[in-house]
Motif scaffolding. Structure first.
Motif, PDB file in Angstrom:
ATOM      1  N   ALA A  45     -28.886  35.052 -90.848  1.00 49.74           N
ATOM      2  CA  ALA A  45     -28.306  35.731 -89.686  1.00 49.74           C
ATOM      3  C   ALA A  45     -26.898  36.198 -90.027  1.00 49.74           C
ATOM      4  CB  ALA A  45     -28.281  34.784 -88.498  1.00 49.74           C
TER       5      ALA A  45
ATOM      6  N   THR B 280     -32.990  29.570 -85.723  1.00 42.41           N
ATOM      7  CA  THR B 280     -33.427  30.963 -85.848  1.00 42.41           C
ATOM      8  C   THR B 280     -33.105  31.735 -84.562  1.00 42.41           C
ATOM      9  OG1 THR B 280     -35.605  30.394 -84.953  1.00 42.41           O
ATOM     10  CG2 THR B 280     -35.359  30.392 -87.356  1.00 42.41           C
ATOM     11  N   SER B 281     -32.911  33.040 -84.715  1.00 46.89           N
ATOM     12  CA  SER B 281     -32.785  33.942 -83.564  1.00 46.89           C
ATOM     13  C   SER B 281     -33.216  35.311 -84.066  1.00 46.89           C
ATOM     14  CB  SER B 281     -31.342  33.974 -83.053  1.00 46.89           C
ATOM     15  OG  SER B 281     -30.463  34.381 -84.076  1.00 46.89           O
ATOM     16  N   CYS B 282     -33.934  36.084 -83.235  1.00 45.69           N
ATOM     17  CA  CYS B 282     -34.494  37.315 -83.802  1.00 45.69           C
ATOM     18  C   CYS B 282     -34.844  38.390 -82.774  1.00 45.69           C
ATOM     19  CB  CYS B 282     -35.723  36.998 -84.644  1.00 45.69           C
ATOM     20  SG  CYS B 282     -37.024  36.130 -83.743  1.00 45.69           S
TER      21      CYS B 282
ATOM     22  N   ASN C 239     -35.164  24.882 -84.485  1.00 44.45           N
ATOM     23  CA  ASN C 239     -33.785  24.403 -84.445  1.00 44.45           C
ATOM     24  C   ASN C 239     -33.784  23.051 -85.137  1.00 44.45           C
ATOM     25  OD1 ASN C 239     -32.814  26.538 -82.476  1.00 44.45           O
ATOM     26  ND2 ASN C 239     -34.436  25.570 -81.295  1.00 44.45           N
TER      27      ASN C 239
ATOM     28  N   TRP D   9     -38.832  36.103 -89.937  1.00 44.03           N
ATOM     29  CA  TRP D   9     -39.019  34.747 -90.501  1.00 44.03           C
ATOM     30  C   TRP D   9     -40.448  34.236 -90.459  1.00 44.03           C
ATOM     31  CZ3 TRP D   9     -39.842  30.261 -87.376  1.00 44.03           C
ATOM     32  CH2 TRP D   9     -39.640  30.432 -86.001  1.00 44.03           C
TER      33      TRP D   9
ATOM     34  N   PRO E  41     -35.664  33.521 -96.189  1.00 47.35           N
ATOM     35  CA  PRO E  41     -35.590  34.453 -95.057  1.00 47.35           C
ATOM     36  C   PRO E  41     -34.178  35.027 -94.906  1.00 47.35           C
ATOM     37  CG  PRO E  41     -35.585  32.201 -94.274  1.00 47.35           C
ATOM     38  CD  PRO E  41     -35.795  32.133 -95.760  1.00 47.35           C
TER      39      PRO E  41
ATOM     40  N   ASN F 235     -38.950  29.657 -81.749  1.00 51.49           N
ATOM     41  CA  ASN F 235     -37.769  29.305 -82.546  1.00 51.49           C
ATOM     42  C   ASN F 235     -37.897  27.940 -83.204  1.00 51.49           C
ATOM     43  OD1 ASN F 235     -35.188  28.108 -80.160  1.00 51.49           O
ATOM     44  ND2 ASN F 235     -37.366  27.672 -80.221  1.00 51.49           N
TER      45      ASN F 235
ATOM     46  N   GLY G 260     -31.768  36.071 -87.624  1.00 49.46           N
ATOM     47  CA  GLY G 260     -32.423  35.547 -88.812  1.00 49.46           C
ATOM     48  C   GLY G 260     -32.229  34.045 -88.795  1.00 49.46           C
ATOM     49  N   PHE G 261     -32.075  33.447 -89.958  1.00 48.18           N
ATOM     50  CA  PHE G 261     -31.798  32.011 -90.049  1.00 48.18           C
ATOM     51  C   PHE G 261     -30.292  31.772 -90.086  1.00 48.18           C
ATOM     52  CE2 PHE G 261     -34.967  28.628 -90.856  1.00 48.18           C
ATOM     53  CZ  PHE G 261     -36.140  29.346 -90.659  1.00 48.18           C
ATOM     54  N   SER G 262     -29.797  30.911 -89.208  1.00 45.60           N
ATOM     55  CA  SER G 262     -28.403  30.455 -89.305  1.00 45.60           C
ATOM     56  C   SER G 262     -28.420  29.132 -90.059  1.00 45.60           C
ATOM     57  CB  SER G 262     -27.810  30.232 -87.906  1.00 45.60           C
ATOM     58  OG  SER G 262     -27.758  31.447 -87.190  1.00 45.60           O
TER      59      SER G 262
END
Ligand SMILES: [Zn+2]
Length: 540
Positions: free
Chosen positions: A132, A155-157, A225, A165, A129, A223, A140-142
């Protein structure tokens, strides 16, 4: 020859202006309720993925359950590259699908589904994916690590879209009624998602965490985490009874978190007072540490504000009051009411999330520190307003408006509170919004109408001015003998509001429109109450 030259010039002009408002097929597919979206209504998702921190890949499926509103045979699913679809099944048969634009797929049923039918498809997908770039804004994905080198992933989007994602109907107007999220991670790590943890499966070198969301949830609220989390909890006695509060932080931050997160019950006390019951009792409330600043993930607010007050240690208002609370705990949790409970249908109306939530910071102060503190804070935040573009963005294209939606939005609401001059009624409107639009997606028109109807004020021109123009009303005033004269300039047609002046220590209310009007006063100097977000201009 001359004609040809003119033609060439005008073509260049056309191209240039077309680029100004360039609308791509992708914007339309992402931002509008396309025919391939409109005929079916989401009811349930089960997102089931395995996250591999070593290869920074994910793999899994999303079950999409829906009810048909009309007969249909072609359905849009969104998934952003570089993720790819492996297959899509319906009743254990593989369905055909074709790519549309960059991020959308049209899924084809062999025969049309009749109206009123419940159906489900399962989208299998995999890949690496989007990472971020600047979470949570460019998400995106951190993929990070903690101080011990353990994976720390989140994740954050918002805006970008959940399809960055996972495959879904990536438009905000439609929400599932409930959702399950299953995430498989290496067995030394834990996944925290939304809702309640119902089961942990041990599969040898991995573990699967099953989370259940018992309420409607928007796409960007979902999300995962992942980290070496430790957990502590408490029960809050709220307006709807006991509310489970769960906190997940990195092992190394446990003591700091236990101190800082005492602001959670304080937040609930203030917001339940102003906005009504926390909207997701069944799902509990969580604060989850992440490797970025924070985001309003529903019932799973993510936190990365260094366990200190302010916004990364700063007071955004310059009034001093911004250091009395942890910005991320208060702001992101405020979104449980305005974003997760009451959700925009179109991101063009994002002020409904950010305007009210920026305003909630002031109401938190009001509850715990008094109205003077609240006023000083919200007035202080005006220095962040740019008036560069209207607050409302462009519809059907997934385009948000100006960042002024935060503090101009907050000051607009603060101004309505002044105009109304009845805090009990104002509070009943804020609570009423959360009750009458409970778990709904809305338009700005619905919110504007609700506030106008329940306040008894004609706010048509007022909302037009603050939401759809970049001009702040200029309030001109002067003295003529013992008469205070006043009018507005730089306003839309019909802009008229009651304003509070101060003549000495005495408040003087006047209804101000675009024509000069006057009131007799005892005194020869006046100021405009600074709680009104207008530009005062003394004229001769
Ligand atoms: Zn926000």
């Amino acid at each position: 020859m001359k004609n040809l030259f003119t033609l060439a010039i005008s073509l260049v002009t056309l191209t240039a202006s077309a680029q100004d408002v360039a609308i791509t097929e992708d914007d339309f597919l992402r931002g509008s309720i396309t025919p391939e979206r409109a005929w079916w209504d989401l009811t349930y998702y089960h997102l089931d993925i395995t996250v591999n921190p070593e290869t920074k890949t994910i793999k899994g499926s999303n079950l999409i359950r829906f009810k048909t509103l009309e007969e249909g045979s072609m359905l849009q699913v969104d998934l952003q590259p570089p993720l790819y679809i492996e297959k899509i099944t319906y009743q254990d048969q593989e369905l055909a699908y074709k790519k549309k634009g960059t991020n959308a797929f049209h899924v084809l049923f062999d025969a049309p589904l009749p109206k009123g039918e419940e159906a489900e498809i399962k989208v299998y997908y995999a890949g690496k994916p989007r990472a971020a770039r600047r979470a949570p804004w460019d998400g995106g994905f951190s993929w990070k690590t903690d101080s011990k080198g353990q994976p720390f992933i989140a994740t954050s989007c918002q805006g970008l879209g959940a399809s960055a994602w996972w495959p879904c109907k990536d438009h905000m107007y439609d929400e599932v009624s409930s959702m399950d999220i299953s995430v498989t991670v290496p067995s030394n790590l834990m996944d925290v998602s939304n809702g309640t943890l119902t089961k942990v499966e041990e599969n040898g070198t991995t573990k699967t965490y099953h989370w259940h969301v018992d309420n409607p949830i928007n796409n960007y609220g979902v999300n995962v985490n992942i980290g070496d989390y430790v957990h502590f909890d408490e029960v809050y006695q709220g307006e709807k009874g006991p509310l489970q509060l769960d906190y997940y932080v990195l092992r190394e931050n446990l003591e700091k978190a236990k101190k800082q997160f005492t602001q959670t019950p304080m937040m609930l006390k203030a917001f339940e007072h102003w906005f009504g019951p926390y909207p997701f009792y069944e799902d509990g409330f969580k604060l989850v540490e992440v490797p970025y600043l924070g985001m309003e993930h529903q019932s799973s607010v993510t936190y990365g504000n260094n366990f200190e007050n302010g916004y990364l240690g700063r007071d955004l208002s310059g009034s001093g009051w911004g250091m009395k609370f942890d910005f991320i705990i208060i702001h992101e949790a405020g979104h449980e009411w305005f974003a997760n409970n009451i959700t925009y249908k179109d991101i063009a109306d994002m002020w409904v999330h950010e305007g009210f939530t920026a305003y909630s910071e002031s109401l938190y102060l009001d509850y715990h520190f008094g109205t003077e503190a609240a006023n000083a804070y919200v007035i202080g935040t005006r220095k962040n307003i740019k008036n560069d573009a209207p607050i409302i963005g462009r519809y059907n294209l997934n385009k948000e408006g100006s960042g002024d939606m935060y503090y101009k939005g907050a000051n607009m609401l603060h101004t309505i509170r002044q105009i109304l001059n009845d805090d009990a009624k104002w509070r009943s409107i804020l609570r009423g919004l959360n009750k009458d639009f409970y778990h709904q997606t809305v338009t700005t028109q619905q919110i504007e109408k609700y506030v106008a109807d329940h306040s008894g004020l004609d706010l048509t021109a007022f909302f037009e001015q603050y939401l759809r123009t970049t001009d702040i009303p200029v309030l001109e005033y002067k003295f003529n003998g013992k008469k205070l004269e006043y009018r507005f300039t730089k306003v839309v047609d019909g802009f008229t509001i009651p304003v509070k002046f101060w003549v000495g220590d005495a408040p003087v209310w006047a209804t101000v429109g675009t024509a000069w009007q006057s009131t007799k006063v005892k005194g020869d100097s006046a100021t405009i109450d600074e709680n009104f977000y207008v530009t005062p201009k003394m004229v001769k």
